[in-house]
Design a protein around this motif. Structure first.
Motif, PDB file in Angstrom:
ATOM      1  N   ASN A 296       0.807  -1.223   0.000  1.00  0.00           N
ATOM      2  CA  ASN A 296       0.000   0.000   0.000  1.00  0.00           C
ATOM      3  C   ASN A 296       0.839   1.272   0.000  1.00  0.00           C
ATOM      4  OD1 ASN A 296      -2.531  -1.327   0.047  1.00  0.00           O
ATOM      5  ND2 ASN A 296      -2.334  -1.638   2.266  1.00  0.00           N
ATOM      6  N   ASN A 297       2.135   1.149  -0.285  1.00  0.00           N
ATOM      7  CA  ASN A 297       3.020   2.314  -0.325  1.00  0.00           C
ATOM      8  C   ASN A 297       3.447   2.654  -1.749  1.00  0.00           C
ATOM      9  OD1 ASN A 297       3.038   2.784   2.449  1.00  0.00           O
ATOM     10  ND2 ASN A 297       4.699   1.328   2.795  1.00  0.00           N
ATOM     11  N   ALA A 298       3.836   1.635  -2.499  1.00  0.00           N
ATOM     12  CA  ALA A 298       4.343   1.852  -3.856  1.00  0.00           C
ATOM     13  C   ALA A 298       3.385   1.244  -4.869  1.00  0.00           C
ATOM     14  CB  ALA A 298       5.725   1.240  -4.009  1.00  0.00           C
ATOM     15  N   ARG A 299       3.237   1.917  -6.004  1.00  0.00           N
ATOM     16  CA  ARG A 299       2.427   1.402  -7.111  1.00  0.00           C
ATOM     17  C   ARG A 299       3.159   1.659  -8.416  1.00  0.00           C
ATOM     18  NH1 ARG A 299      -3.444   4.036  -6.128  1.00  0.00           N
ATOM     19  NH2 ARG A 299      -3.726   3.308  -8.283  1.00  0.00           N
ATOM     20  N   ILE A 300       3.047   0.709  -9.335  1.00  0.00           N
ATOM     21  CA  ILE A 300       3.627   0.878 -10.665  1.00  0.00           C
ATOM     22  C   ILE A 300       2.684   0.249 -11.682  1.00  0.00           C
ATOM     23  CG2 ILE A 300       5.009  -1.235 -10.454  1.00  0.00           C
ATOM     24  CD1 ILE A 300       7.139   0.254 -12.186  1.00  0.00           C
ATOM     25  N   ALA A 301       2.483   0.946 -12.804  1.00  0.00           N
ATOM     26  CA  ALA A 301       1.552   0.467 -13.831  1.00  0.00           C
ATOM     27  C   ALA A 301       2.174   0.657 -15.203  1.00  0.00           C
ATOM     28  CB  ALA A 301       0.225   1.220 -13.751  1.00  0.00           C
ATOM     29  N   LEU A 302       1.927  -0.308 -16.078  1.00  0.00           N
ATOM     30  CA  LEU A 302       2.419  -0.262 -17.452  1.00  0.00           C
ATOM     31  C   LEU A 302       1.299  -0.710 -18.372  1.00  0.00           C
ATOM     32  CD1 LEU A 302       4.812   0.083 -19.440  1.00  0.00           C
ATOM     33  CD2 LEU A 302       5.346  -2.331 -19.049  1.00  0.00           C
ATOM     34  N   GLY A 303       1.084   0.047 -19.461  1.00  0.00           N
ATOM     35  CA  GLY A 303       0.019  -0.311 -20.383  1.00  0.00           C
ATOM     36  C   GLY A 303       0.369   0.025 -21.814  1.00  0.00           C
ATOM     37  N   ALA A 304      -0.319  -0.652 -22.759  1.00  0.00           N
ATOM     38  CA  ALA A 304      -0.100  -0.410 -24.185  1.00  0.00           C
ATOM     39  C   ALA A 304      -1.401  -0.638 -24.936  1.00  0.00           C
ATOM     40  CB  ALA A 304       0.995  -1.312 -24.735  1.00  0.00           C
ATOM     41  N   ARG A 305      -1.530   0.039 -26.092  1.00  0.00           N
ATOM     42  CA  ARG A 305      -2.736  -0.052 -26.917  1.00  0.00           C
ATOM     43  C   ARG A 305      -2.334   0.016 -28.382  1.00  0.00           C
ATOM     44  NH1 ARG A 305      -8.174   1.635 -25.855  1.00  0.00           N
ATOM     45  NH2 ARG A 305      -9.394   2.057 -27.737  1.00  0.00           N
ATOM     46  N   HIS A 306      -3.026  -0.777 -29.204  1.00  0.00           N
ATOM     47  CA  HIS A 306      -2.862  -0.716 -30.659  1.00  0.00           C
ATOM     48  C   HIS A 306      -4.241  -0.555 -31.273  1.00  0.00           C
ATOM     49  CE1 HIS A 306      -1.194  -1.349 -34.618  1.00  0.00           C
ATOM     50  NE2 HIS A 306      -2.100  -2.290 -34.855  1.00  0.00           N
ATOM     51  N   GLU A 307      -4.380   0.429 -32.181  1.00  0.00           N
ATOM     52  CA  GLU A 307      -5.685   0.716 -32.762  1.00  0.00           C
ATOM     53  C   GLU A 307      -5.550   0.990 -34.252  1.00  0.00           C
ATOM     54  OE1 GLU A 307      -9.753   3.136 -31.632  1.00  0.00           O
ATOM     55  OE2 GLU A 307      -7.886   3.620 -30.595  1.00  0.00           O
ATOM     56  N   LYS A 308      -6.490   0.446 -35.036  1.00  0.00           N
ATOM     57  CA  LYS A 308      -6.533   0.636 -36.480  1.00  0.00           C
ATOM     58  C   LYS A 308      -7.794   1.401 -36.863  1.00  0.00           C
ATOM     59  CE  LYS A 308      -3.968  -3.591 -37.651  1.00  0.00           C
ATOM     60  NZ  LYS A 308      -4.008  -4.870 -38.402  1.00  0.00           N
ATOM     61  N   PHE A 309      -7.644   2.305 -37.838  1.00  0.00           N
ATOM     62  CA  PHE A 309      -8.752   3.110 -38.326  1.00  0.00           C
ATOM     63  C   PHE A 309      -8.874   2.948 -39.835  1.00  0.00           C
ATOM     64  CE2 PHE A 309      -7.201   5.098 -34.495  1.00  0.00           C
ATOM     65  CZ  PHE A 309      -8.351   5.464 -33.812  1.00  0.00           C
ATOM     66  N   ASP A 310     -10.105   2.831 -40.308  1.00  0.00           N
ATOM     67  CA  ASP A 310     -10.405   2.732 -41.734  1.00  0.00           C
ATOM     68  C   ASP A 310     -11.431   3.821 -42.055  1.00  0.00           C
ATOM     69  OD1 ASP A 310     -10.887   2.072 -44.332  1.00  0.00           O
ATOM     70  OD2 ASP A 310     -11.515   0.008 -43.944  1.00  0.00           O
TER      71      ASP A 310
ATOM     72  N   SER B 164       4.059   5.543  -8.318  1.00  0.00           N
ATOM     73  CA  SER B 164       3.830   6.427  -7.182  1.00  0.00           C
ATOM     74  C   SER B 164       4.388   5.776  -5.926  1.00  0.00           C
ATOM     75  CB  SER B 164       2.337   6.722  -6.996  1.00  0.00           C
ATOM     76  OG  SER B 164       1.652   5.577  -6.532  1.00  0.00           O
ATOM     77  N   TYR B 165       4.695   6.633  -4.935  1.00  0.00           N
ATOM     78  CA  TYR B 165       5.252   6.121  -3.684  1.00  0.00           C
ATOM     79  C   TYR B 165       4.813   7.021  -2.542  1.00  0.00           C
ATOM     80  CZ  TYR B 165       8.520   4.482  -0.163  1.00  0.00           C
ATOM     81  OH  TYR B 165       9.070   3.967   0.986  1.00  0.00           O
ATOM     82  N   ALA B 166       4.311   6.407  -1.464  1.00  0.00           N
ATOM     83  CA  ALA B 166       3.913   7.133  -0.267  1.00  0.00           C
ATOM     84  C   ALA B 166       5.133   7.294   0.627  1.00  0.00           C
ATOM     85  CB  ALA B 166       2.798   6.402   0.458  1.00  0.00           C
ATOM     86  N   ILE B 167       5.693   8.499   0.638  1.00  0.00           N
ATOM     87  CA  ILE B 167       6.883   8.755   1.448  1.00  0.00           C
ATOM     88  C   ILE B 167       6.556   8.588   2.927  1.00  0.00           C
ATOM     89  CG2 ILE B 167       8.623  10.484   2.032  1.00  0.00           C
ATOM     90  CD1 ILE B 167       8.144  11.718  -0.727  1.00  0.00           C
TER      91      ILE B 167
END
Length: 659
Positions: free
Chosen positions: A391-405, A432-435
């Motif tokens: 409950n002190n440190a959090r880390i998140a990683l995300g990615a998206r690929h999108e096609k349009f016609d 994020s980190y809760a000091i």
């Protein structure tokens, strides 16, 4: 940018601009009211706090650095629509609607006239924006149904796709208690012919719920030939069971409005209420149906929404000097499907959230009085993983690929026909980190994007060529101090944009700009002073400039350098009062790309206040906006010209009964 035809005086004399700017008013999308209920203020109903993961939030993954507006704050401030709550309480800058409705154009992080295309609105995690060059008309969401509003600034394209560079506004609705019946009726009367009536009912028994919300509002508004009438209905059925829920929503929204057009600076100074386009008017009808469902399989949750919207919009304008008549009607349809999965895992020190989803949409346009046809399809897949440690440190990683016609057929000398395919990627890394317990630092980096919609591509410099996608490299660092009733949030942000999509009033076409930058600081605070008084305040400083090209180092138009908002609320027994102040700094006129105009749009300060008394189920209130009767404008698209004056002082009386 394609905008309302009456915006520019020149438009009334030029066939090209006359047609191009009309398309926006015809694409004004009415937002959809959501399944919920109206309740007395004393009742605290369980809510679904849908956050960054597009699922009901887990306490371990509550949004960091977000601006939270509660239903209590909304009620105490006497706010009667979602757009007003975001501006008055959330401190978000807004430009008055050119249609005379309550839906100001909201601007997160200084995107000027293109602001509506650079943030995403979601309702209970479902994307709410339309694929059109228009503001999201939030006034159709019944304000009594809102449990909270979360404003998360900065790039969010991984989860929400194109147009999320400025951030996401997430509207969370209330859910009825088991075996209850609630409702409310409200009547309002105010300045400039304002009249409004609203009613809301909700019933729940044994997991089955039904609700209905209706509103009608009319106003003559501040200017001549600016009358507007809006009528909305939303209704929903829902069945909640042990492991999930399924339901359906139906939303109908209609509006008729008159268009007062722009003024020269001399006309504005002489009489800001006057109109030069007394014969212009428009209307739209918007219908949407949404099916939704959620189900939990142990540690895995599944959610999906299927929605279909159809809109018919009309515009009639007359250029009095030439007697040129413009009479346009368009039909637009959009179907969206968004299935997704979430897997949650935890032990004594770790919590993990993995989200995988797909977004699919099909958008079509038909010119009912011409031969224009256009469509846009998109398919996207995204994945995001977040880890919380002790409950002190959090880390998140995300990615998206999108096609349009994209395909458009417009056999016109002035409009574009094209066929193009585009493929884009987004990513983000957050930590994020809760000091110490009340102090948390956070940082974000990533890439977000925006694609030109059908309205953007309809009028370009090279007919037959669609505009290039807009890319942004996003950075942000910040810290939060305190919790709950007393908190301070500080952020530094930077967006480095390539091919930013804008409308150029000097050439009357939509263009990709040379590389630009948004960089600044945001500070927000709230405090409980004592048992009776609470206060909120926010300050935004943003520097919007060109990074390259002939205008390198010069300011981007229609971006205030500084905005400051403050509100004080008093609550004692049956009495409640509040006062709010907003100051907006100077900004460049809409066509001043090279900063050669010797004048800038003036700064201004507005004051609003409200007093209310509650007697049993009744509440009676008097409120006012722009109490100092400040003379100002937020829309101006020529150098000291093409000005749309904002409203003067307005008072309103409200009576409400909850049962």
């Amino acid at each position: 940018m394609l905008r309302l035809a009456s915006r520019h005086v020149q438009a009334l004399r030029q066939p090209l601009l006359r047609v191009s700017v009309l398309s926006v008013a015809l694409s004004a999308a009415f937002a959809t009211p959501v399944f919920a209920q109206s309740i007395p203020n004393e009742k605290a109903l369980p809510s679904v706090e849908v956050t960054g993961a597009r699922f009901p939030s887990d306490p371990a993954f509550a949004p960091i650095g977000a601006t939270i507006i509660s239903s209590e704050e909304i009620r105490n401030a006497g706010i009667n629509n979602v757009n007003e709550a975001i501006r008055h309480i959330g401190g978000v800058y807004g430009r008055q609607s050119l249609l005379g409705t309550a839906d100001f154009g909201l601007d997160l992080r200084g995107f000027g006239e293109q602001s509506s295309g650079n943030f995403v609105v979601v309702v209970d995690g479902v994307r709410f924006n339309e694929n059109e060059q228009a503001n999201t008309l939030l006034s159709s969401i019944a304000i009594d149904t809102v449990e909270r509003i979360e404003i998360t600034r900065g790039g969010r394209s991984v989860l929400y796709g194109e147009g999320a560079t400025g951030g996401v506004i997430n509207i969370v609705t209330k859910r009825p208690e088991l075996n209850t019946f609630h409702g409310s009726v409200t009547a309002e009367a105010g300045s400039d012919g304002q009249r409004a009536a609203r009613a809301s009912l909700a019933k729940n028994w044994n997991g089955f719920s039904i609700d209905a919300n209706y509103s009608r509002e009319r106003a003559d508004n501040y200017r001549d030939n600016n009358k507007s009438v809006q009528e909305n209905f939303s209704g929903g059925l829902q069945w909640a069971y042990g492991q999930g829920r399924i339901g359906v929503r139906l939303d109908v929204a209609n509006a008729d409005y008159r268009l007062p057009g722009p003024l020269s600076y001399a006309e504005y100074e002489a009489d800001a209420r006057q109109t030069k386009t007394p014969l212009d008017f428009g209307s739209y009808e918007n219908n949407r149906v949404t099916l939704f469902g959620e189900h939990r399989f142990g540690a895995v949750e599944f959610a999906a929404e299927l929605s279909h919207r159809e809109k018919n919009a009309k515009m009639y304008q007359v250029d009095i000097p030439s007697a040129w008549v413009t009479d346009i009607e368009t039909n637009r349809r959009i179907t969206q499907f968004s299935p997704r999965l979430r897997y949650m895992a935890s032990n004594a020190s770790l919590n993990n959230e993995l989200v995988v989803g797909v977004d699919w949409s099909q958008w079509d346009l038909h010119d009912a009085k011409g031969t224009a046809e256009a469509s846009q399809k998109s398919q996207a897949i995204y994945v995001r993983d977040e880890l919380a440690i002790n409950n002190n440190a959090r880390i998140a990683l995300g990615a998206r690929h999108e096609k349009f016609d994209k395909v458009a057929s417009e056999p016109s000398t002035y409009a574009s026909s094209y066929s193009t395919k585009q493929s884009l990627n987004a990513w983000d890394l957050q930590a994020s980190y809760a000091i110490v317990a009340p102090v948390r630092v956070f940082a974000k980096v990533g890439q977000s994007y925006r694609v030109a919609n059908v309205d953007d591509n309809r009028y370009v410099a090279n007919l037959g060529d669609a505009l290039k996608p807009q890319l942004s490299h996003d950075r942000e660092i910040g810290a939060t101090f305190g919790q709950s009733d007393t908190q301070l949030i500080v952020r530094w942000f930077q967006h480095l944009l390539t091919n930013e999509i804008v409308y150029n009033p000097n050439t009357w076409v939509n263009i990709n700009l040379d590389p630009t930058k948004r960089q600044g600081v945001e500070v927000e605070g709230k405090a409980r002073i004592n048992d009776n008084f609470t206060a909120t305040a926010s300050v935004q400083h943003v520097k919007a400039t060109f990074r390259e090209g002939p205008n390198s180092g010069k300011e981007v138009a229609l971006v205030p350098k500084n905005i400051a908002t403050a509100r004080l609320n008093w609550l004692s027994g049956i009495h409640n009062a509040n006062i709010g102040v907003q100051w907006v700094d100077t900004q460049r006129y809409g066509n001043d790309f090279d900063n050669t105009c010797t004048s800038v749009m003036p700064s201004y300060t507005t004051v609003d206040a409200r007093y209310a008394i509650r007697l049993s189920g009744w509440e009676f209130a008097v409120s006012g906006n722009n109490l100092t009767n400040e003379k100002y404008f937020t829309n101006a698209f020529g150098c000291k010209g093409n000005i749309y004056p904002d409203a003067g002082r307005a008072l309103k009386f409200t009576a409400r009964y909850d049962f």
